[in-house]
Design a protein around this motif. Structure first.
Motif, PDB file in Angstrom:
ATOM      1  N   ARG A  52       0.842  -1.321  -0.004  1.00 25.90           N
ATOM      2  CA  ARG A  52      -0.138   0.070  -0.148  1.00 25.90           C
ATOM      3  C   ARG A  52       0.875   1.239  -0.001  1.00 25.90           C
ATOM      4  O   ARG A  52       0.710   2.291  -0.755  1.00 25.90           O
ATOM      5  N   LYS A  53       1.914   1.187   0.783  1.00 28.23           N
ATOM      6  CA  LYS A  53       2.635   2.605   0.926  1.00 28.23           C
ATOM      7  C   LYS A  53       3.496   2.805  -0.515  1.00 28.23           C
ATOM      8  O   LYS A  53       3.793   3.901  -0.664  1.00 28.23           O
ATOM      9  N   ASP A  54       3.723   1.614  -1.398  1.00 27.64           N
ATOM     10  CA  ASP A  54       4.383   2.033  -2.431  1.00 27.64           C
ATOM     11  C   ASP A  54       3.412   2.822  -3.584  1.00 27.64           C
ATOM     12  O   ASP A  54       3.931   3.365  -4.709  1.00 27.64           O
ATOM     13  N   THR A  55       2.340   2.698  -3.403  1.00 22.71           N
ATOM     14  CA  THR A  55       1.167   3.487  -4.219  1.00 22.71           C
ATOM     15  C   THR A  55       1.299   4.879  -4.350  1.00 22.71           C
ATOM     16  O   THR A  55       0.669   5.543  -5.194  1.00 22.71           O
ATOM     17  N   ASP A  56       1.827   5.434  -3.244  1.00 22.68           N
ATOM     18  CA  ASP A  56       1.658   6.899  -2.960  1.00 22.68           C
ATOM     19  C   ASP A  56       2.241   7.696  -3.968  1.00 22.68           C
ATOM     20  O   ASP A  56       1.963   8.642  -4.642  1.00 22.68           O
ATOM     21  N   TYR A  57       3.491   7.038  -4.960  1.00 19.64           N
ATOM     22  CA  TYR A  57       3.964   7.847  -5.986  1.00 19.64           C
ATOM     23  C   TYR A  57       3.032   7.804  -7.053  1.00 19.64           C
ATOM     24  O   TYR A  57       3.278   8.931  -7.878  1.00 19.64           O
ATOM     25  N   TYR A  58       2.197   6.980  -7.327  1.00 18.47           N
ATOM     26  CA  TYR A  58       1.398   7.000  -8.549  1.00 18.47           C
ATOM     27  C   TYR A  58       0.119   7.674  -8.478  1.00 18.47           C
ATOM     28  O   TYR A  58      -0.497   7.775  -9.339  1.00 18.47           O
ATOM     29  N   LEU A  59      -0.410   8.217  -7.152  1.00 18.12           N
ATOM     30  CA  LEU A  59      -1.423   8.835  -7.070  1.00 18.12           C
ATOM     31  C   LEU A  59      -1.457  10.251  -7.997  1.00 18.12           C
ATOM     32  O   LEU A  59      -0.458  10.862  -7.932  1.00 18.12           O
ATOM     33  N   GLY A  60      -2.360  10.380  -8.974  1.00 17.16           N
ATOM     34  CA  GLY A  60      -2.255  11.673  -9.731  1.00 17.16           C
ATOM     35  C   GLY A  60      -1.860  11.451 -11.079  1.00 17.16           C
ATOM     36  O   GLY A  60      -1.862  12.462 -11.824  1.00 17.16           O
ATOM     37  N   LYS A  61      -0.970  10.204 -11.334  1.00 21.00           N
ATOM     38  CA  LYS A  61      -0.658   9.955 -12.592  1.00 21.00           C
ATOM     39  C   LYS A  61      -1.432   9.657 -13.710  1.00 21.00           C
ATOM     40  O   LYS A  61      -2.631   9.163 -13.198  1.00 21.00           O
ATOM     41  N   ARG A  62      -1.100  10.007 -15.047  1.00 20.16           N
ATOM     42  CA  ARG A  62      -2.149   9.555 -15.807  1.00 20.16           C
ATOM     43  C   ARG A  62      -1.890   8.235 -16.337  1.00 20.16           C
ATOM     44  O   ARG A  62      -0.779   7.702 -16.174  1.00 20.16           O
ATOM     45  N   VAL A  63      -3.141   7.779 -17.048  1.00 16.13           N
ATOM     46  CA  VAL A  63      -2.988   6.277 -17.321  1.00 16.13           C
ATOM     47  C   VAL A  63      -3.344   6.252 -18.887  1.00 16.13           C
ATOM     48  O   VAL A  63      -4.556   7.225 -18.966  1.00 16.13           O
ATOM     49  N   ALA A  64      -2.670   5.486 -19.445  1.00 17.91           N
ATOM     50  CA  ALA A  64      -3.010   5.520 -20.882  1.00 17.91           C
ATOM     51  C   ALA A  64      -3.432   3.700 -21.277  1.00 17.91           C
ATOM     52  O   ALA A  64      -2.680   2.899 -21.013  1.00 17.91           O
ATOM     53  N   TYR A  65      -4.782   3.634 -21.495  1.00 20.71           N
ATOM     54  CA  TYR A  65      -5.185   2.298 -22.347  1.00 20.71           C
ATOM     55  C   TYR A  65      -4.896   2.286 -23.888  1.00 20.71           C
ATOM     56  O   TYR A  65      -5.862   3.059 -24.459  1.00 20.71           O
ATOM     57  N   VAL A  66      -4.024   1.719 -24.286  1.00 21.82           N
ATOM     58  CA  VAL A  66      -3.603   1.765 -25.949  1.00 21.82           C
ATOM     59  C   VAL A  66      -4.381   0.481 -26.418  1.00 21.82           C
ATOM     60  O   VAL A  66      -4.220  -0.701 -26.052  1.00 21.82           O
ATOM     61  N   TYR A  67      -5.180   0.587 -27.548  1.00 24.10           N
ATOM     62  CA  TYR A  67      -6.115  -0.536 -28.120  1.00 24.10           C
ATOM     63  C   TYR A  67      -5.691  -0.426 -29.525  1.00 24.10           C
ATOM     64  O   TYR A  67      -5.648   0.795 -30.363  1.00 24.10           O
ATOM     65  N   LYS A  68      -6.017  -1.495 -30.381  1.00 22.39           N
ATOM     66  CA  LYS A  68      -6.212  -1.292 -31.580  1.00 22.39           C
ATOM     67  C   LYS A  68      -7.700  -1.553 -32.422  1.00 22.39           C
ATOM     68  O   LYS A  68      -8.360  -2.369 -31.926  1.00 22.39           O
ATOM     69  N   ALA A  69      -8.091  -0.536 -33.269  1.00 19.48           N
ATOM     70  CA  ALA A  69      -9.405  -0.529 -33.761  1.00 19.48           C
ATOM     71  C   ALA A  69      -9.152  -1.070 -35.251  1.00 19.48           C
ATOM     72  O   ALA A  69      -8.310  -1.292 -35.602  1.00 19.48           O
ATOM     73  N   LYS A  70     -10.321  -1.214 -35.721  1.00 17.98           N
ATOM     74  CA  LYS A  70     -10.556  -1.674 -37.093  1.00 17.98           C
ATOM     75  C   LYS A  70     -10.380  -0.582 -38.126  1.00 17.98           C
ATOM     76  O   LYS A  70      -9.854  -0.890 -39.096  1.00 17.98           O
ATOM     77  N   THR A  71     -11.038   0.420 -37.933  1.00 15.96           N
ATOM     78  CA  THR A  71     -11.173   1.615 -39.103  1.00 15.96           C
ATOM     79  C   THR A  71      -9.891   2.375 -38.826  1.00 15.96           C
ATOM     80  O   THR A  71      -9.451   2.648 -37.577  1.00 15.96           O
ATOM     81  N   LEU A  72      -9.501   3.046 -39.945  1.00 10.32           N
ATOM     82  CA  LEU A  72      -8.432   3.940 -39.902  1.00 10.32           C
ATOM     83  C   LEU A  72      -8.784   5.449 -39.542  1.00 10.32           C
ATOM     84  O   LEU A  72      -9.812   5.728 -40.139  1.00 10.32           O
ATOM     85  N   LYS A  73      -8.237   5.858 -38.422  1.00 15.11           N
ATOM     86  CA  LYS A  73      -8.626   7.425 -38.148  1.00 15.11           C
ATOM     87  C   LYS A  73      -7.319   8.023 -37.962  1.00 15.11           C
ATOM     88  O   LYS A  73      -6.287   7.524 -37.163  1.00 15.11           O
ATOM     89  N   ASN A  74      -7.216   9.151 -38.435  1.00 16.22           N
ATOM     90  CA  ASN A  74      -5.858  10.087 -38.305  1.00 16.22           C
ATOM     91  C   ASN A  74      -4.637   9.196 -38.696  1.00 16.22           C
ATOM     92  O   ASN A  74      -3.676   9.156 -38.164  1.00 16.22           O
ATOM     93  N   ASN A  75      -5.056   8.448 -39.793  1.00 17.17           N
ATOM     94  CA  ASN A  75      -3.718   7.798 -40.154  1.00 17.17           C
ATOM     95  C   ASN A  75      -3.326   6.500 -39.335  1.00 17.17           C
ATOM     96  O   ASN A  75      -1.990   6.252 -39.356  1.00 17.17           O
ATOM     97  N   THR A  76      -4.038   6.070 -38.330  1.00 17.71           N
ATOM     98  CA  THR A  76      -3.420   5.069 -37.436  1.00 17.71           C
ATOM     99  C   THR A  76      -4.772   4.389 -37.262  1.00 17.71           C
ATOM    100  O   THR A  76      -5.999   4.752 -37.159  1.00 17.71           O
ATOM    101  N   ARG A  77      -4.275   2.963 -36.700  1.00 13.09           N
ATOM    102  CA  ARG A  77      -5.364   2.320 -36.148  1.00 13.09           C
ATOM    103  C   ARG A  77      -5.491   2.037 -34.831  1.00 13.09           C
ATOM    104  O   ARG A  77      -6.319   1.386 -33.980  1.00 13.09           O
ATOM    105  N   TYR A  78      -4.566   2.768 -34.186  1.00 16.46           N
ATOM    106  CA  TYR A  78      -4.284   2.681 -32.597  1.00 16.46           C
ATOM    107  C   TYR A  78      -5.247   3.861 -32.036  1.00 16.46           C
ATOM    108  O   TYR A  78      -5.160   4.809 -32.474  1.00 16.46           O
ATOM    109  N   ARG A  79      -5.856   3.466 -30.959  1.00 12.58           N
ATOM    110  CA  ARG A  79      -6.590   4.639 -30.098  1.00 12.58           C
ATOM    111  C   ARG A  79      -6.170   4.433 -28.775  1.00 12.58           C
ATOM    112  O   ARG A  79      -5.283   3.488 -28.157  1.00 12.58           O
ATOM    113  N   VAL A  80      -6.537   5.741 -28.084  1.00  5.70           N
ATOM    114  CA  VAL A  80      -6.032   5.765 -26.863  1.00  5.70           C
ATOM    115  C   VAL A  80      -6.975   6.215 -25.654  1.00  5.70           C
ATOM    116  O   VAL A  80      -7.898   7.117 -26.168  1.00  5.70           O
TER     117      VAL A  80
END
Length: 119
Positions: A52-80
């Motif tokens: 539990r004490k190790d989580t203090d550093y990560y509070l407030g940090k940004r998180v990105a979930y990167v996934y791949k989609a079928k259709t092309l948008k902005n010249n890429t299939r990856y979304r965040v």
């Protein structure tokens, strides 16, 4: 003298590995009780965080979930989908995160990136 110059020039032109600016995490599920599930709050297990004490550093940090989609948008299939670590959860180093759009259930067990740079 020439050997020293050759080794110096090799050092200057050597390719280096890119630096990873995020910690790896796993989306393990939603916050839930015995009967109710709260899809707004996502539980994340961060690699190397086991108390539990190790989580203090990560509070407030940004998180990105990167996934791949079928259709092309902005010249890429990856979304965040972006989120933020908001709270600790339990005593084993799990944290809660809130995303701008809730993650789908198919994302259970998939990798997320916990960014290290918003200090």
């Amino acid at each position: 003298v020439k050997a020293a110059e050759v080794s110096k020039s090799k050092r200057l032109h050597r390719q280096t590995q890119p630096v990873r600016l995020y910690a790896k995490g796993i989306f393990t599920g939603f916050k839930r009780g015995k009967r109710n599930q709260h899809e707004r709050q996502h539980l994340l297990t961060i690699q190397g965080v086991n108390e539990r004490k190790d989580t203090d550093y990560y509070l407030g940090k940004r998180v990105a979930y990167v996934y791949k989609a079928k259709t092309l948008k902005n010249n890429t299939r990856y979304r965040v989908r972006w989120g933020k670590v908001v709270q600790k959860h339990g005593n084993t180093g799990v944290v809660r995160a809130v995303f701008n759009r809730n993650l789908p259930a198919r994302a259970f067990g998939s990798q997320v990136r916990v960014m290290l740079y918003p200090n």
